[in-house]
Design a protein around this motif. Structure first.
Motif, mmCIF file in Angstrom:
data_model
loop_
_atom_site.group_PDB
_atom_site.id
_atom_site.type_symbol
_atom_site.label_atom_id
_atom_site.label_comp_id
_atom_site.label_asym_id
_atom_site.label_seq_id
_atom_site.Cartn_x
_atom_site.Cartn_y
_atom_site.Cartn_z
ATOM 1 N N GLU A 1 2.061 1.539 -3.390
ATOM 2 C CA GLU A 1 1.608 2.140 -4.604
ATOM 3 C C GLU A 1 0.870 3.778 -4.581
ATOM 4 O O GLU A 1 1.020 4.370 -5.258
ATOM 5 C CB GLU A 1 0.453 1.525 -3.791
ATOM 6 C CG GLU A 1 0.027 -0.250 -4.721
ATOM 7 C CD GLU A 1 0.374 -0.058 -6.652
ATOM 8 O OE1 GLU A 1 -0.172 0.802 -6.949
ATOM 9 O OE2 GLU A 1 1.447 -0.631 -6.161
ATOM 10 N N ILE B 1 12.324 -2.503 -9.357
ATOM 11 C CA ILE B 1 12.853 -1.367 -10.227
ATOM 12 C C ILE B 1 12.998 0.191 -9.637
ATOM 13 O O ILE B 1 12.408 -0.013 -9.001
ATOM 14 C CB ILE B 1 11.257 -0.354 -12.009
ATOM 15 C CG1 ILE B 1 10.519 -0.715 -11.280
ATOM 16 C CG2 ILE B 1 11.774 -2.004 -13.261
ATOM 17 C CD1 ILE B 1 9.196 -0.283 -12.177
ATOM 18 N N ARG C 1 10.104 7.373 -15.423
ATOM 19 C CA ARG C 1 10.162 7.138 -16.562
ATOM 20 C C ARG C 1 9.950 6.573 -17.883
ATOM 21 O O ARG C 1 9.538 7.368 -18.265
ATOM 22 C CB ARG C 1 12.464 7.210 -16.805
ATOM 23 C CG ARG C 1 12.706 7.486 -17.845
ATOM 24 C CD ARG C 1 14.188 7.492 -17.717
ATOM 25 N NE ARG C 1 14.255 5.416 -17.676
ATOM 26 C CZ ARG C 1 15.348 5.360 -16.940
ATOM 27 N NH1 ARG C 1 16.156 5.883 -16.381
ATOM 28 N NH2 ARG C 1 15.284 3.526 -17.241
ATOM 29 N N ILE C 2 9.591 5.330 -17.010
ATOM 30 C CA ILE C 2 8.575 4.573 -17.911
ATOM 31 C C ILE C 2 7.265 5.023 -18.490
ATOM 32 O O ILE C 2 6.716 4.819 -19.672
ATOM 33 C CB ILE C 2 8.574 3.016 -17.149
ATOM 34 C CG1 ILE C 2 9.897 2.194 -17.821
ATOM 35 C CG2 ILE C 2 7.327 2.142 -17.467
ATOM 36 C CD1 ILE C 2 10.606 1.153 -16.417
ATOM 37 N N ILE C 3 6.997 5.205 -17.158
ATOM 38 C CA ILE C 3 5.583 5.635 -16.871
ATOM 39 C C ILE C 3 5.298 6.866 -18.077
ATOM 40 O O ILE C 3 4.175 7.377 -19.167
ATOM 41 C CB ILE C 3 4.892 6.059 -16.068
ATOM 42 C CG1 ILE C 3 4.285 5.121 -15.264
ATOM 43 C CG2 ILE C 3 3.439 6.425 -16.082
ATOM 44 C CD1 ILE C 3 3.583 3.907 -15.169
ATOM 45 N N LYS D 1 3.446 5.747 -5.627
ATOM 46 C CA LYS D 1 3.496 5.760 -7.074
ATOM 47 C C LYS D 1 2.792 7.551 -7.564
ATOM 48 O O LYS D 1 3.573 7.542 -8.048
ATOM 49 C CB LYS D 1 2.645 4.572 -7.501
ATOM 50 C CG LYS D 1 4.279 3.267 -8.337
ATOM 51 C CD LYS D 1 3.810 1.748 -8.531
ATOM 52 C CE LYS D 1 4.643 0.653 -8.374
ATOM 53 N NZ LYS D 1 3.814 0.317 -8.748
ATOM 54 N N GLN D 2 1.566 7.066 -6.708
ATOM 55 C CA GLN D 2 0.415 8.219 -6.872
ATOM 56 C C GLN D 2 1.141 9.290 -6.645
ATOM 57 O O GLN D 2 1.245 10.471 -7.033
ATOM 58 C CB GLN D 2 -0.862 7.772 -5.993
ATOM 59 C CG GLN D 2 -1.943 6.544 -6.629
ATOM 60 C CD GLN D 2 -2.944 7.212 -5.612
ATOM 61 O OE1 GLN D 2 -3.379 7.917 -4.856
ATOM 62 N NE2 GLN D 2 -3.667 6.344 -5.452
ATOM 63 N N GLN E 1 1.271 -1.100 0.472
ATOM 64 C CA GLN E 1 0.223 0.192 0.441
ATOM 65 C C GLN E 1 0.966 1.428 0.059
ATOM 66 O O GLN E 1 0.477 1.767 -0.919
ATOM 67 C CB GLN E 1 -0.869 0.058 1.150
ATOM 68 C CG GLN E 1 -2.212 -1.151 1.320
ATOM 69 C CD GLN E 1 -2.955 -0.979 0.433
ATOM 70 O OE1 GLN E 1 -3.002 0.089 -0.377
ATOM 71 N NE2 GLN E 1 -3.649 -1.964 -0.467
ATOM 72 N N LEU F 1 3.581 10.611 -9.685
ATOM 73 C CA LEU F 1 3.245 10.774 -11.173
ATOM 74 C C LEU F 1 1.854 11.578 -10.639
ATOM 75 O O LEU F 1 2.003 12.905 -11.465
ATOM 76 C CB LEU F 1 2.706 9.702 -11.455
ATOM 77 C CG LEU F 1 2.952 8.488 -11.731
ATOM 78 C CD1 LEU F 1 2.387 7.822 -12.071
ATOM 79 C CD2 LEU F 1 4.237 8.739 -12.703
ATOM 80 N N PHE G 1 10.655 3.906 -12.639
ATOM 81 C CA PHE G 1 9.365 3.432 -12.617
ATOM 82 C C PHE G 1 8.554 5.075 -13.539
ATOM 83 O O PHE G 1 7.737 5.200 -14.533
ATOM 84 C CB PHE G 1 8.555 4.013 -11.497
ATOM 85 C CG PHE G 1 7.282 4.272 -11.073
ATOM 86 C CD1 PHE G 1 6.392 3.289 -11.622
ATOM 87 C CD2 PHE G 1 6.536 4.800 -10.658
ATOM 88 C CE1 PHE G 1 5.428 3.108 -11.186
ATOM 89 C CE2 PHE G 1 5.614 5.544 -10.362
ATOM 90 C CZ PHE G 1 4.447 4.299 -11.141
ATOM 91 N N LYS H 1 7.259 8.139 -20.148
ATOM 92 C CA LYS H 1 7.304 7.595 -21.830
ATOM 93 C C LYS H 1 5.743 7.434 -22.719
ATOM 94 O O LYS H 1 5.473 7.277 -23.614
ATOM 95 C CB LYS H 1 8.229 6.274 -21.693
ATOM 96 C CG LYS H 1 9.964 6.626 -21.986
ATOM 97 C CD LYS H 1 11.135 5.779 -22.282
ATOM 98 C CE LYS H 1 12.919 6.811 -22.573
ATOM 99 N NZ LYS H 1 13.569 6.052 -22.763
ATOM 100 N N ARG H 2 5.641 5.651 -21.918
ATOM 101 C CA ARG H 2 4.546 5.322 -22.364
ATOM 102 C C ARG H 2 2.924 6.692 -22.558
ATOM 103 O O ARG H 2 2.919 6.225 -23.197
ATOM 104 C CB ARG H 2 3.632 4.826 -20.796
ATOM 105 C CG ARG H 2 3.890 3.329 -20.799
ATOM 106 C CD ARG H 2 2.928 2.276 -19.827
ATOM 107 N NE ARG H 2 3.803 1.878 -19.856
ATOM 108 C CZ ARG H 2 3.232 0.709 -18.394
ATOM 109 N NH1 ARG H 2 2.095 0.998 -17.413
ATOM 110 N NH2 ARG H 2 2.752 -0.722 -18.328
#
Lengths: 148, 185
Positions: B129, B167, B174-176, B132-133, B126, B136, B172, B178-179
């Motif tokens: 997560e 990772i 960078r990947i998001i 991450k939120q 949790q 971003l 993380f 790029k997506r």
């Protein structure tokens, strides 16, 4: 409604790998139903058929004849129907470029194929357990990235 | 035009639940933590109607006692992690056992049995997560997040992130990014 088993699909052209994979799943605590496909064409034909049961997790080998894992990944992520399927790339390569590229294209998990059965079991168990948490707790799958 | 919205999942779910209950004309009191007190015992048909309407939103009426307690553990943890006003300085085992009125040993065993993971791992998941939120959506730096989530140091948070996801926080991010760029094309 919340059935206690996980549907898993593997696409891999190597027969031994498919066998090991199914055996490893048989021994896990979480109950799974495993279906395997010999290459990307068979896999996509099945996924696009009407009676296809979409799995919670799809394991994709990168190097397959006829249609590669990368091509399948692109096709699947271009179709909203497959949004709920977590995609795990299952490959012998561990180049940073391959890893990042597949994540960017929409893969959720990247697994470097383990060399022995015991680590394979551990890795697969980690994947399904974590996926189960995302599945049962309504976590945001867009942010689901895992590298093993 | 593009807009961004921020929502609080907990209030959304509570609101949906309340509206659905009102629609089915069941008299009720909301008790919080996913618990509702229904007045009297509604007929089987009414309960089925309610279950069906709620399933549209993937809300499920929990049936057995074990699942109910596990759900309460999860809700308490989520509230503990996401609600900044809560005092995270109390040890989570103490907090859970006091809030839910059971020994921690009992809660921990039950939790592992039902969810295939441990309470500790669930808390870490949790927190990661939430991290991450925050990376971003709020664009917070890892230092700010570590402070907010009560980590002893940035290194600790960063290590836990890497250990849980395989990772680093920066890849993380960078990947998001790029997506998102790929989607724009």
């Amino acid at each position: 409604m919340n059935e206690n088993y996980i549907n898993v699909v593997l696409a891999d052209d190597d027969e031994d790998d498919r066998l090991f994979f199914s055996e490893a799943f048989d021994e896990l605590k979480i109950k799974t139903r495993v279906s395997t496909f010999n290459d990307g064409v068979y896999l996509m034909d099945y996924f696009n058929s009407e009676d296809a049961i979409l799995p919670q997790v799809l394991f994709l080998d990168l190097n397959m004849p006829r249609k590669s894992g990368l091509e399948c990944l692109k096709e699947l992520r271009a179709d909203e129907k497959f949004n709920d399927v977590a995609i795990a790339i299952y490959s012998t390569s561990s180049s940073e470029e391959d890893v990042e590229n597949t994540f960017v294209l929409g893969a959720n998990i990247y697994i470097k194929k383990p060399s022995d059965f015991k680590s394979l079991k551990k890795v697969l168990s980690d994947v399904v357990t974590l996926n189960w948490q995302y599945h049962t707790n309504g976590l945001n799958k867009d942010n689901f990235l895992l590298r093993l | 035009m593009k807009i961004f919205v921020k929502f609080d999942l907990h209030s959304v779910c509570t609101k949906v639940l309340e509206n659905t209950l009102n629609n089915t004309q069941i008299k009720h009191t909301m008790l919080g933590f996913g618990e509702v007190d229904l007045q009297g015992s509604p007929s089987k048909e009414t309960m089925e109607e309610l279950a069906e309407k709620l399933s549209e939103y993937h809300i499920e009426i929990v049936q057995d006692q074990k699942s109910i307690l596990v759900q309460k553990i999860k809700d308490t943890i989520i509230d503990m992690v996401f609600n900044e006003d809560n005092n995270l300085h109390v040890k989570s085992s103490v907090y859970l056992s006091e809030t839910l009125d059971h020994s921690y040993g009992y809660l921990a065993n039950l939790f592992s049995e039902v969810t295939y993971t441990s309470i500790e791992n669930f808390i870490i998941l949790q927190k990661i997560e939430y991290t991450k939120q925050l990376i971003l959506k709020e664009n917070l730096s890892l230092t700010e997040i570590a402070f907010k989530l009560n980590y002893s140091s940035v290194a600790h948070l960063s290590t836990q992130f890497k250990k849980t996801t395989g990772i680093t926080p920066s890849s993380f991010q960078r990947i998001i990014a790029k997506r998102k760029e790929l989607l724009k094309k």
